[in-house]
Design an enzyme around this catalytic site. Structure first.
Site, short mmCIF file in Angstrom:
data_model
loop_
_atom_site.label_atom_id
_atom_site.label_comp_id
_atom_site.label_asym_id
_atom_site.label_seq_id
_atom_site.Cartn_x
_atom_site.Cartn_y
_atom_site.Cartn_z
N GLU A 126 16.81 -17.48 -7.76
CA GLU A 126 16.48 -16.10 -8.09
C GLU A 126 16.05 -15.96 -9.55
O GLU A 126 15.10 -15.23 -9.86
CB GLU A 126 17.67 -15.19 -7.80
CG GLU A 126 17.44 -13.73 -8.14
CD GLU A 126 16.33 -13.07 -7.35
OE1 GLU A 126 15.97 -11.94 -7.71
OE2 GLU A 126 15.83 -13.68 -6.39
N TRP A 136 -3.76 -2.34 -1.24
CA TRP A 136 -3.52 -3.72 -1.70
C TRP A 136 -4.33 -4.60 -0.76
O TRP A 136 -4.07 -4.67 0.44
CB TRP A 136 -2.03 -4.05 -1.62
CG TRP A 136 -1.61 -5.29 -2.33
CD1 TRP A 136 -1.32 -5.44 -3.64
CD2 TRP A 136 -1.38 -6.58 -1.73
NE1 TRP A 136 -0.93 -6.73 -3.91
CE2 TRP A 136 -0.97 -7.45 -2.76
CE3 TRP A 136 -1.51 -7.09 -0.44
CZ2 TRP A 136 -0.65 -8.79 -2.54
CZ3 TRP A 136 -1.20 -8.43 -0.21
CH2 TRP A 136 -0.78 -9.26 -1.25
N ARG A 170 4.67 -0.01 -5.17
CA ARG A 170 4.45 -0.83 -3.99
C ARG A 170 3.34 -1.85 -4.19
O ARG A 170 3.18 -2.78 -3.40
CB ARG A 170 4.13 0.06 -2.78
CG ARG A 170 5.27 0.98 -2.39
CD ARG A 170 4.83 2.03 -1.40
NE ARG A 170 4.50 1.47 -0.10
CZ ARG A 170 5.37 1.28 0.89
NH1 ARG A 170 6.63 1.60 0.71
NH2 ARG A 170 4.99 0.79 2.05
N GLU A 225 7.49 -14.06 -11.46
CA GLU A 225 6.77 -12.94 -10.85
C GLU A 225 6.39 -11.86 -11.85
O GLU A 225 5.44 -11.13 -11.63
CB GLU A 225 7.55 -12.35 -9.69
CG GLU A 225 8.86 -11.71 -10.01
CD GLU A 225 9.61 -11.26 -8.75
OE1 GLU A 225 9.00 -11.22 -7.67
OE2 GLU A 225 10.81 -10.96 -8.85
N LYS A 275 5.90 -4.15 -3.45
CA LYS A 275 7.34 -3.94 -3.32
C LYS A 275 7.81 -4.17 -1.90
O LYS A 275 8.78 -4.86 -1.65
CB LYS A 275 7.70 -2.51 -3.76
CG LYS A 275 9.18 -2.18 -3.69
CD LYS A 275 9.98 -2.99 -4.68
CE LYS A 275 11.44 -2.58 -4.71
NZ LYS A 275 12.23 -3.49 -5.56
N HIS A 294 14.89 -37.52 -7.89
CA HIS A 294 14.00 -37.77 -6.77
C HIS A 294 12.61 -37.18 -7.02
O HIS A 294 11.98 -36.63 -6.12
CB HIS A 294 14.60 -37.22 -5.48
CG HIS A 294 15.92 -37.84 -5.13
ND1 HIS A 294 16.03 -39.11 -4.62
CD2 HIS A 294 17.19 -37.38 -5.27
CE1 HIS A 294 17.30 -39.40 -4.42
NE2 HIS A 294 18.03 -38.36 -4.83
N LYS A 322 12.44 -14.41 -10.72
CA LYS A 322 12.32 -13.25 -11.61
C LYS A 322 11.36 -13.56 -12.76
O LYS A 322 10.54 -12.73 -13.13
CB LYS A 322 13.69 -12.87 -12.20
CG LYS A 322 14.59 -12.11 -11.26
CD LYS A 322 14.19 -10.68 -11.05
CE LYS A 322 13.51 -10.38 -9.77
NZ LYS A 322 13.69 -11.03 -8.55
N CYS A 374 0.83 -1.20 0.00
CA CYS A 374 0.00 0.00 0.00
C CYS A 374 0.87 1.26 0.00
O CYS A 374 2.07 1.22 0.06
CB CYS A 374 -0.95 0.02 1.19
SG CYS A 374 -1.89 -1.48 1.40
N ASN A 417 -2.03 1.60 6.54
CA ASN A 417 -1.24 0.46 6.09
C ASN A 417 -1.03 -0.46 7.27
O ASN A 417 -0.74 0.01 8.37
CB ASN A 417 0.12 0.89 5.56
CG ASN A 417 0.03 1.59 4.22
OD1 ASN A 417 -1.03 1.63 3.60
ND2 ASN A 417 1.14 2.15 3.79
N GLY A 418 -1.12 -1.77 7.04
CA GLY A 418 -0.86 -2.71 8.13
C GLY A 418 -2.03 -3.66 8.32
O GLY A 418 -2.93 -3.78 7.47
#
Length: 608
Positions: free
Chosen positions: A481, A75, A27, A488, A603, A504, A485, A2, A101-102
């Site tokens: 990583e 968000w 964000r 997402e 973010k 396996h 990338k 947010c 926010n939170g």
């Protein structure tokens, strides 16, 4: 997550609020809104969807009169994205408006309490509890009321509050969620992050937990948890708004990929003096390091992937048992931490909720905390025993690139620094390693200059349904990583596996035409990696390998090969990650994805 922006001054606030929200869009959000005091009454405008919807409704803010206001990009956490669930939320009488926010952890209990007191809820959010609770306890003094409300709330919050009884001020408060105050001339601001207000002022102060700030156009007053007024340190931001803008690039992510050489140089070069590593104000004595019996690296997301690489680096250079933990799991598994435990915390924003909680648990148990963060004055930076800043500059795209690379560089620097103190390396070994670290920016620049090869690979495989990344040792760490990338920002299903684990179960997922990305830079395990490449090719896979320049053997096995400059074996992730970042970017670009703001992602993850 947010974004919050607040303004008080002489100018019309709505255009400033919209501009600030736009600079916080990285964000992540699904709706936006603002509340403005107009002729002594609170006017609220909010809308589901992109910020452009709110801009259209207000004709870029020109239809909303007033010089005091608060705004928010949401968000969703409680209730689906909708106009009604968007912020700001107003109290039952309309006297108060709040942005938040939170997470309010006890909001159900408070909602029941307030409903029994006659309050009617219009939304599904936890935030509406704040608005009604403020009204319920209001005694004519907004600061005193906020203390009462804060004592009732369990959870995290950054909060902006408008009250129509206060036509010349507004209030803000924080607990476990970031909030800054911007100090201007005849105007003042609040924001979740610096880019929102950098166009208007470079002077900021960072609120601590349980601090309340009252903003007027000519001054700000900050109260501590005891209700006393306090003087806050005012910091000057040393980068300008141009650094947070695209500068001619189509996307922030591509700009930040291209900035990595400079970011690495800024991170590395000032910390190498006369062939030795000097880490700002960090002082780890040989006596202390000899007493350390365990090292934890704790982080989330890409920072966790840095930690996976860091484990190999530190165990190799320092010779201490090192564990890497997901921050969201660390404090729930009863970790064994003592005063002989060193904890390395990694976070780009310094405000990652799970990482903050893990850090506090580690400190409670007696561990010593070193943090690697990018944001000066962030919660993690302030609460750590020592901090190593990455100096990456602003990173706007949700998918991290230069923050990851500079965090990785900090891990190398920290590992070499500790090995210096313990005398683990010979003079020749240390000289070679330090020289290799110093050469990383140039090597990265070389890879970026040959990016057309990666762009071709993206054009070949952008329609893939599943892509797998395999690697061994440090190549596995960086494969994690690379896979993240890709998934997402392109929304292609992608997984990373330790190549030795293929037999396996994972190999059953390989079918004709499946792309397998195989970084293979480790000489010691190269033959084993070739065997793994042969295994997937035998099941129909197409293999894109990443190898060091001069490696001719890999071309005989892989269908395609991308090359990176040779470097010290411990530093290869810094180079192999670059083509992976570019591959994810180009795939997403060809598919037309919203690269800087991928769906459902934020973010700075400031809730658990």
């Amino acid at each position: 997550m947010c974004g919050i922006v607040g303004y008080i001054g002489k100018r019309q606030c709505a255009p400033i609020l919209l501009d600030g929200l736009g600079r916080l869009a990285y964000r992540g959000y699904d709706s936006a809104g603002m509340a403005v005091l107009t002729e002594g009454k609170i006017q609220v405008i909010k809308a589901k969807g992109r910020l452009s919807v709110l801009e259209e409704r207000t004709k870029n803010g020109t239809t909303v009169e007033g010089s005091i206001g608060i705004a928010h990009t949401r968000w969703a956490t409680h209730g689906e994205p909708s106009d009604v669930n968007s912020h700001p939320h107003i109290s039952q009488s309309g006297k108060f408006a709040v942005v938040h926010n939170g997470i309010i952890e006890n909001y159900r209990k408070l909602r029941t309490f307030l409903t029994e007191k006659g309050f009617t809820f219009m939304s599904e959010t936890d935030t509406e509890v704040f608005a009604h609770l403020i009204e319920y306890y209001y005694n004519g003094n907004l600061v005193e009321t906020m203390w009462k409300v804060m004592r009732k709330i369990e959870g995290s919050y950054a909060l902006g509050v408008l009250c129509d009884d206060y036509p010349d001020s507004f209030l803000a408060v924080r607990k476990d969620s970031p909030l800054i105050v911007g100090i201007g001339e005849g105007e003042n601001f609040i924001a979740s992050d610096v880019p929102a207000i950098l166009k208007y002022t470079k002077k900021v102060c960072y609120l601590e937990d349980n601090e309340i700030v009252v903003l007027k156009k000519d001054n700000v007053t900050v109260y501590n948890a005891d209700g006393e007024t306090i003087d806050k340190e005012i910091c000057t931001i040393n980068w300008d708004v141009a650094s947070a803008e695209k500068g001619g690039y189509e996307h922030f992510m591509f700009k930040e990929i291209m900035e990595q050489s400079k970011a690495l140089q800024d991170t590395i070069h000032p910390r190498i003096k006369d062939g030795e590593i000097v880490l700002d104000n960090i002082v780890l004595t040989s006596e202390y390091l000899n007493s350390v019996d365990k090292i934890f690296i704790v982080a989330c997301g890409s920072a966790y992937h840095v930690g996976v690489a860091g484990k190999y680096v530190i165990e190799s250079l320092v010779g201490k048992p090192t564990e890497v933990d997901l921050a969201s799991e660390f404090r729930y598994r009863n970790p064994i931490v003592t005063d002989r435990t060193l904890i390395i915390i990694i976070s780009q924003s310094g405000e990652t909720a799970d990482t903050i909680a893990a850090m506090r648990e580690a400190k409670r148990l007696g561990g010593r905390v070193i943090s690697i963060v990018n944001v000066v004055g962030s919660t993690i930076a302030k609460e750590s025993d020592e901090v190593l800043y990455t100096w990456a500059g602003p990173e706007i795209a949700v998918a991290t690139t230069k923050a990851y690379s500079t965090q990785l560089a900090c891990m190398y620097l920290l590992g070499i620094y500790m090995s210096q103190k313990l005398g683990k390396l010979s003079d020749a070994e240390q000289k070679a390693l330090v020289a290799a670290v110093k050469a990383l920016p140039e090597a990265v620049e070389k890879i970026l200059s040959c990016r057309e090869n990666v762009q071709f690979m993206a054009s070949r495989f952008y329609n893939s349904k599943n892509i797998f990344f395999i690697g061994r040792n440090l190549d596995y760490a960086v494969a994690l990583e690379g896979s993240l990338k890709l998934k997402e920002i392109s929304y292609i299903h992608s997984e990373a596996y330790a190549a030795g684990e293929l037999k396996h179960g994972t190999i059953s997922l390989i079918e004709d035409g499946t792309l397998v990305v195989a970084p293979a830079t480790g000489e010691r395990l190269f033959d084993k990696m070739l065997s793994n490449i042969r295994e997937v090719k035998a099941r129909g896979a197409v293999v894109m390998a990443i190898a060091a320049e001069g490696n001719t053997a890999i071309a005989e096995e892989a269908d395609y090969c991308l090359y990176v400059p040779k470097t010290h074996p411990l530093l290869t992730p810094s180079l192999t990650v670059i083509p992976m970042q570019l591959f994810g970017y180009y795939v997403a670009s060809i598919k037309g994805c919203d690269i800087d703001k991928p769906r459902n992602l934020a973010k700075s993850v400031t809730v658990e």
